[in-house]
Motif scaffolding. Structure first.
Motif, PDB file in Angstrom:
ATOM      1  N   LYS A 184     -73.683  18.703-126.975  1.00 32.84           N
ATOM      2  CA  LYS A 184     -72.443  17.924-127.008  1.00 32.84           C
ATOM      3  C   LYS A 184     -72.866  16.471-127.163  1.00 32.84           C
ATOM      4  O   LYS A 184     -73.622  15.948-126.342  1.00 32.84           O
ATOM      5  N   LYS A 185     -72.375  15.820-128.206  1.00 36.51           N
ATOM      6  CA  LYS A 185     -72.848  14.474-128.544  1.00 36.51           C
ATOM      7  C   LYS A 185     -72.346  13.378-127.615  1.00 36.51           C
ATOM      8  O   LYS A 185     -73.027  12.387-127.408  1.00 36.51           O
ATOM      9  N   ASP A 186     -71.147  13.515-127.084  1.00 36.70           N
ATOM     10  CA  ASP A 186     -70.547  12.418-126.315  1.00 36.70           C
ATOM     11  C   ASP A 186     -69.763  12.981-125.131  1.00 36.70           C
ATOM     12  O   ASP A 186     -68.581  13.293-125.258  1.00 36.70           O
ATOM     13  N   ALA A 187     -70.418  13.103-124.000  1.00 35.98           N
ATOM     14  CA  ALA A 187     -69.783  13.688-122.813  1.00 35.98           C
ATOM     15  C   ALA A 187     -68.724  12.757-122.236  1.00 35.98           C
ATOM     16  O   ALA A 187     -68.809  11.543-122.361  1.00 35.98           O
ATOM     17  N   SER A 188     -67.747  13.363-121.588  1.00 37.61           N
ATOM     18  CA  SER A 188     -66.640  12.597-121.018  1.00 37.61           C
ATOM     19  C   SER A 188     -66.989  12.000-119.667  1.00 37.61           C
ATOM     20  O   SER A 188     -66.327  11.092-119.200  1.00 37.61           O
ATOM     21  N   GLY A 189     -68.009  12.552-119.005  1.00 41.20           N
ATOM     22  CA  GLY A 189     -68.347  12.099-117.663  1.00 41.20           C
ATOM     23  C   GLY A 189     -67.670  12.922-116.593  1.00 41.20           C
ATOM     24  O   GLY A 189     -67.947  12.779-115.411  1.00 41.20           O
ATOM     25  N   SER A 190     -66.778  13.799-116.997  1.00 40.11           N
ATOM     26  CA  SER A 190     -66.088  14.677-116.044  1.00 40.11           C
ATOM     27  C   SER A 190     -65.793  16.000-116.746  1.00 40.11           C
ATOM     28  O   SER A 190     -64.639  16.381-116.899  1.00 40.11           O
ATOM     29  N   GLU A 191     -66.829  16.679-117.170  1.00 36.28           N
ATOM     30  CA  GLU A 191     -66.684  17.897-117.975  1.00 36.28           C
ATOM     31  C   GLU A 191     -66.006  19.042-117.225  1.00 36.28           C
ATOM     32  O   GLU A 191     -65.330  19.848-117.831  1.00 36.28           O
ATOM     33  N   GLY A 192     -66.235  19.145-115.936  1.00 36.65           N
ATOM     34  CA  GLY A 192     -65.728  20.298-115.197  1.00 36.65           C
ATOM     35  C   GLY A 192     -66.541  21.533-115.536  1.00 36.65           C
ATOM     36  O   GLY A 192     -67.585  21.460-116.181  1.00 36.65           O
ATOM     37  N   SER A 193     -66.068  22.689-115.130  1.00 33.52           N
ATOM     38  CA  SER A 193     -66.784  23.939-115.384  1.00 33.52           C
ATOM     39  C   SER A 193     -66.665  24.327-116.854  1.00 33.52           C
ATOM     40  O   SER A 193     -65.580  24.363-117.414  1.00 33.52           O
ATOM     41  N   LEU A 194     -67.812  24.595-117.483  1.00 35.14           N
ATOM     42  CA  LEU A 194     -67.851  25.007-118.885  1.00 35.14           C
ATOM     43  C   LEU A 194     -68.320  26.449-118.948  1.00 35.14           C
ATOM     44  O   LEU A 194     -69.151  26.876-118.144  1.00 35.14           O
ATOM     45  N   SER A 195     -67.804  27.216-119.910  1.00 31.72           N
ATOM     46  CA  SER A 195     -68.238  28.607-120.013  1.00 31.72           C
ATOM     47  C   SER A 195     -68.655  28.944-121.429  1.00 31.72           C
ATOM     48  O   SER A 195     -68.173  28.357-122.397  1.00 31.72           O
ATOM     49  N   CYS A 196     -69.579  29.893-121.521  1.00 30.01           N
ATOM     50  CA  CYS A 196     -70.116  30.369-122.782  1.00 30.01           C
ATOM     51  C   CYS A 196     -70.043  31.889-122.759  1.00 30.01           C
ATOM     52  O   CYS A 196     -70.364  32.515-121.742  1.00 30.01           O
ATOM     53  N   SER A 197     -69.596  32.472-123.868  1.00 30.47           N
ATOM     54  CA  SER A 197     -69.495  33.927-123.925  1.00 30.47           C
ATOM     55  C   SER A 197     -70.148  34.426-125.210  1.00 30.47           C
ATOM     56  O   SER A 197     -70.599  33.639-126.040  1.00 30.47           O
ATOM     57  N   ASN A 198     -70.197  35.745-125.356  1.00 32.06           N
ATOM     58  CA  ASN A 198     -70.760  36.341-126.562  1.00 32.06           C
ATOM     59  C   ASN A 198     -70.026  37.630-126.877  1.00 32.06           C
ATOM     60  O   ASN A 198     -69.416  38.250-126.010  1.00 32.06           O
ATOM     61  N   THR A 199     -70.070  38.021-128.146  1.00 30.28           N
ATOM     62  CA  THR A 199     -69.273  39.151-128.613  1.00 30.28           C
ATOM     63  C   THR A 199     -69.711  40.494-128.057  1.00 30.28           C
ATOM     64  O   THR A 199     -68.921  41.437-128.042  1.00 30.28           O
TER      65      THR A 199
END
Length: 105
Positions: A70-85
């Motif tokens: 991610k090129k430019d973080a907000s400073g308050s991303e919170g929980s991020l999730s990643c999934s797959n097929t």
């Protein structure tokens, strides 16, 4: 400005989807990686607002490694999730870099 390693947050408990809450400050560059140990073919959905920058599949033992940015973080991303097929359990991390070029890193 010098690039400074800010923080890394890991999730080493296999899960699908994988959720991680990064420690970042505004305008940081975030680098994330997810790893799975399964030979099933799968397409990964990146963390929100992240671009896939590398992917490697090791056919000997079926591991998948995907790296996102991610090129430019907000400073308050919170929980991020990643999934797959293939609904594969994954582990991973998100690290933040302060002072990196966040427009064309």
């Amino acid at each position: 400005m010098a690039i400074t390693f800010n923080a890394v947050v890991t999730n080493s408990t296999p899960a699908h989807p994988l959720a991680i809450t990064p420690t970042d400050t505004i305008h940081d560059v975030l680098i994330a990686a997810v790893i799975t140990d399964n030979s099933s073919a799968s397409t990964f959905t990146p963390f929100a607002s992240h671009d896939e920058i590398a992917k490697q599949t090791v056919t000997t033992d079926g591991q998948h490694l995907v790296v996102f940015r991610k090129k430019d973080a907000s400073g308050s991303e919170g929980s991020l999730s990643c999934s797959n097929t293939a609904s594969l359990n994954t582990i991973g991390f998100i690290m933040s870099l302060t002072g990196a070029d966040n427009t064309t890193p």
